[in-house]
Design a protein around this motif. Structure first.
Motif, mmCIF file in Angstrom:
data_model
loop_
_atom_site.group_PDB
_atom_site.id
_atom_site.type_symbol
_atom_site.label_atom_id
_atom_site.label_comp_id
_atom_site.label_asym_id
_atom_site.label_seq_id
_atom_site.Cartn_x
_atom_site.Cartn_y
_atom_site.Cartn_z
ATOM 1 N N THR A 1 64.315 -6.183 70.737
ATOM 2 C CA THR A 1 65.608 -5.116 70.597
ATOM 3 C C THR A 1 65.946 -5.374 68.974
ATOM 4 O O THR A 1 66.058 -3.978 68.353
ATOM 5 C CB THR A 1 67.011 -5.761 71.284
ATOM 6 N N ASP A 2 65.689 -6.323 68.223
ATOM 7 C CA ASP A 2 66.156 -6.207 66.699
ATOM 8 C C ASP A 2 65.077 -5.478 66.119
ATOM 9 O O ASP A 2 65.316 -4.968 65.157
ATOM 10 C CB ASP A 2 66.303 -7.517 66.333
ATOM 11 N N MET B 1 65.684 -1.525 67.037
ATOM 12 C CA MET B 1 66.827 -1.277 66.192
ATOM 13 C C MET B 1 66.490 -0.846 64.818
ATOM 14 O O MET B 1 66.914 0.010 64.231
ATOM 15 C CB MET B 1 67.937 -1.941 66.386
ATOM 16 N N ALA B 2 65.911 -1.867 64.070
ATOM 17 C CA ALA B 2 65.378 -1.695 62.993
ATOM 18 C C ALA B 2 64.688 -0.349 62.551
ATOM 19 O O ALA B 2 64.731 0.362 61.615
ATOM 20 C CB ALA B 2 64.776 -2.841 62.330
ATOM 21 N N LEU C 1 64.289 2.265 64.505
ATOM 22 C CA LEU C 1 65.175 3.494 64.694
ATOM 23 C C LEU C 1 66.313 3.852 63.728
ATOM 24 O O LEU C 1 66.695 4.908 63.226
ATOM 25 C CB LEU C 1 65.874 3.109 65.925
ATOM 26 N N ARG C 2 66.719 2.556 62.888
ATOM 27 C CA ARG C 2 67.644 2.812 61.865
ATOM 28 C C ARG C 2 67.020 2.998 60.422
ATOM 29 O O ARG C 2 67.537 3.234 59.448
ATOM 30 C CB ARG C 2 68.666 1.687 61.944
ATOM 31 N N GLY C 3 65.661 2.778 60.575
ATOM 32 C CA GLY C 3 65.216 3.078 59.013
ATOM 33 C C GLY C 3 64.967 1.833 58.282
ATOM 34 O O GLY C 3 64.828 1.920 57.056
ATOM 35 N N GLU C 4 65.445 0.578 58.654
ATOM 36 C CA GLU C 4 65.944 -0.588 57.733
ATOM 37 C C GLU C 4 64.129 -1.084 57.611
ATOM 38 O O GLU C 4 63.338 -0.913 58.551
ATOM 39 C CB GLU C 4 66.342 -1.475 58.755
ATOM 40 N N ASP C 5 64.130 -1.859 56.346
ATOM 41 C CA ASP C 5 62.917 -2.222 56.235
ATOM 42 C C ASP C 5 62.909 -3.760 56.464
ATOM 43 O O ASP C 5 63.749 -4.592 56.218
ATOM 44 C CB ASP C 5 62.477 -2.112 54.591
#
Length: 79
Positions: free
Chosen positions: A68-69, A72-73, A75-79
């Motif tokens: 999940t994490d 979500m990263a 999908l959110r565009g987090e690196d």
């Protein structure tokens, strides 16, 4: 193609339509009328008695096991 309604309210479903929906004798179908007054006919699933879900064929087929994490990263565009 036009069909005539019989005295008992029956009409024969044309072979071309039966073949397209893969209908066999004793198949279940559902009739509905849309907002434009057009007749809709849906083949019902023999097992569940409901219209087949277009996503049923894909359900459970994903071969990527996302956490999940991680998802979500992504999908959110987090690196």
């Amino acid at each position: 193609m036009a069909k005539t309604l019989g005295s008992k309210g029956r009409v024969t479903i044309p072979k071309r339509t039966r073949d397209a929906l893969n209908l066999a004798p004793r198949s279940s179908v559902e009739f509905a009328v849309n907002k434009d007054g057009e007749l809709l006919m849906h083949k019902m699933d023999e097992r569940s008695g409901r219209k087949p879900d277009r996503f049923d064929a894909a359900r459970g087929k994903a071969d990527v096991k996302w956490r999940t994490d991680e998802l979500m990263a992504l999908l959110r565009g987090e690196d």
